[in-house]
Design a protein around this motif. Structure first.
Motif, PDB file in Angstrom:
ATOM      1  N   HIS A 186       2.423  81.603  11.323  1.00 45.44           N
ATOM      2  CA  HIS A 186       1.371  82.604  11.524  1.00 45.44           C
ATOM      3  C   HIS A 186      -0.001  82.106  11.068  1.00 45.44           C
ATOM      4  CE1 HIS A 186       3.729  85.949  12.969  1.00 45.44           C
ATOM      5  NE2 HIS A 186       4.544  85.927  11.924  1.00 45.44           N
ATOM      6  N   LEU A 187      -0.041  80.959  10.395  1.00 45.82           N
ATOM      7  CA  LEU A 187      -1.302  80.456   9.840  1.00 45.82           C
ATOM      8  C   LEU A 187      -1.828  79.273  10.644  1.00 45.82           C
ATOM      9  CD1 LEU A 187      -0.426  80.574   6.019  1.00 45.82           C
ATOM     10  CD2 LEU A 187      -1.874  82.171   7.294  1.00 45.82           C
ATOM     11  N   MET A 203       5.922  82.176   7.832  1.00 46.71           N
ATOM     12  CA  MET A 203       4.571  82.345   7.304  1.00 46.71           C
ATOM     13  C   MET A 203       3.637  81.248   7.824  1.00 46.71           C
ATOM     14  SD  MET A 203       3.562  82.079   3.295  1.00 46.71           S
ATOM     15  CE  MET A 203       2.097  81.176   2.797  1.00 46.71           C
ATOM     16  N   ARG A 257      -4.721  88.310   4.233  1.00 48.25           N
ATOM     17  CA  ARG A 257      -3.507  88.149   3.432  1.00 48.25           C
ATOM     18  C   ARG A 257      -2.571  89.350   3.575  1.00 48.25           C
ATOM     19  NH1 ARG A 257      -4.953  84.720  -1.928  1.00 48.25           N
ATOM     20  NH2 ARG A 257      -6.161  83.095  -0.894  1.00 48.25           N
ATOM     21  N   PRO A 295      -5.013  82.078   3.928  1.00 54.48           N
ATOM     22  CA  PRO A 295      -5.934  83.089   4.468  1.00 54.48           C
ATOM     23  C   PRO A 295      -7.046  83.334   3.437  1.00 54.48           C
ATOM     24  CG  PRO A 295      -3.645  83.840   4.567  1.00 54.48           C
ATOM     25  CD  PRO A 295      -3.665  82.619   3.717  1.00 54.48           C
ATOM     26  N   LEU A 333      -0.948  89.135   7.004  1.00 57.69           N
ATOM     27  CA  LEU A 333       0.136  88.153   7.004  1.00 57.69           C
ATOM     28  C   LEU A 333       1.416  88.762   6.440  1.00 57.69           C
ATOM     29  CD1 LEU A 333       1.193  85.204   7.290  1.00 57.69           C
ATOM     30  CD2 LEU A 333       0.363  84.822   4.958  1.00 57.69           C
TER      31      LEU A 333
END
Length: 218
Positions: A16-17, A13, A52, A46, A55
């Motif tokens: 990916h941010l 996670m 969101r 996000p 994601l």
């Protein structure tokens, strides 16, 4: 969800941010270096519902089952991420595994600046626990005890990787004793906020924490 699974899901996670400029500046102002900010994997939540959902969809497409991962929930059948805007602070165990994530809130007031990433009481959601965060040199026989993972991260960095053990709040001492025993420390140094001098409730909680630590042999 087992710790290893949670750690893997949260790591994916975070990959990916990104970290927004204002959050990056906030971390630099606290005294952290660029290198340490990158290493600690701070990321921004996000800010749109579309982001969101995307994601959650990305994680699911990578084979992650989000059921049982605090922070994720379904909304009208779609998986999404719950929680207020802010930046994420990984809360790690002694082996560096991410147990949970704490959010430094954008809309923070004096009483509430941080919140656990949690989807408690939501459809297919999962609650978070108040995990104990370990940062710094885990071979050290001296541990500094403080409140809050970000404070511990910054203090450890400024003190040349001193070992910090950080509880989620003055009353959140569940798991503290086990953590100190597993680390094998011989000395614990209190580094709690000064409000214990003026706030009776905080003072009582600190004394309770001290009693808990004193029960550890050696």
């Amino acid at each position: 969800v087992l710790l290893e699974e949670r750690h893997t899901a949260y790591t994916a996670m975070l990959n990916h941010l990104t970290l927004l400029d204002r959050h990056h500046e906030n971390l630099l102002e606290r005294g952290l270096s660029e290198e340490r900010i990158i290493r600690n994997q701070y990321r921004s939540m996000p800010e749109t519902e579309q982001g969101r959902r995307l994601l959650a969809a990305l994680l699911r497409s990578c084979g992650f089952d989000l059921l049982g991962v605090p922070g994720f929930r379904t909304y009208y059948g779609d998986w999404t991420l719950a929680g207020p805007n802010g930046f994420l602070i990984p809360v790690r165990d002694k082996n560096g595994l991410i147990q949970g994530l704490k959010i430094r809130l954008d809309d923070a007031d004096d009483d509430r600046k941080y919140r656990w990433l949690s989807s408690r009481d939501m459809t297919n959601g999962t609650r978070s626990y108040s995990w104990v965060h370990v940062t710094g040199d885990t071979t050290s026989k001296r541990a500094y005890l403080t409140e809050g993972p970000l404070k511990g991260d910054v203090a450890s960095f400024l003190a040349h990787d001193a070992l910090f053990v950080c509880i989620g709040g003055v009353k959140a001492i569940h798991g503290l004793k086990d953590t100190l025993i597993v680390l094998g420390v011989r000395e614990v140094v209190e580094a709690m906020d000064m409000d214990q001098m003026t706030n009776e409730n905080v003072r009582r909680a600190v004394l309770e924490m001290r009693r808990e630590v004193h029960t550890i042999p050696g």
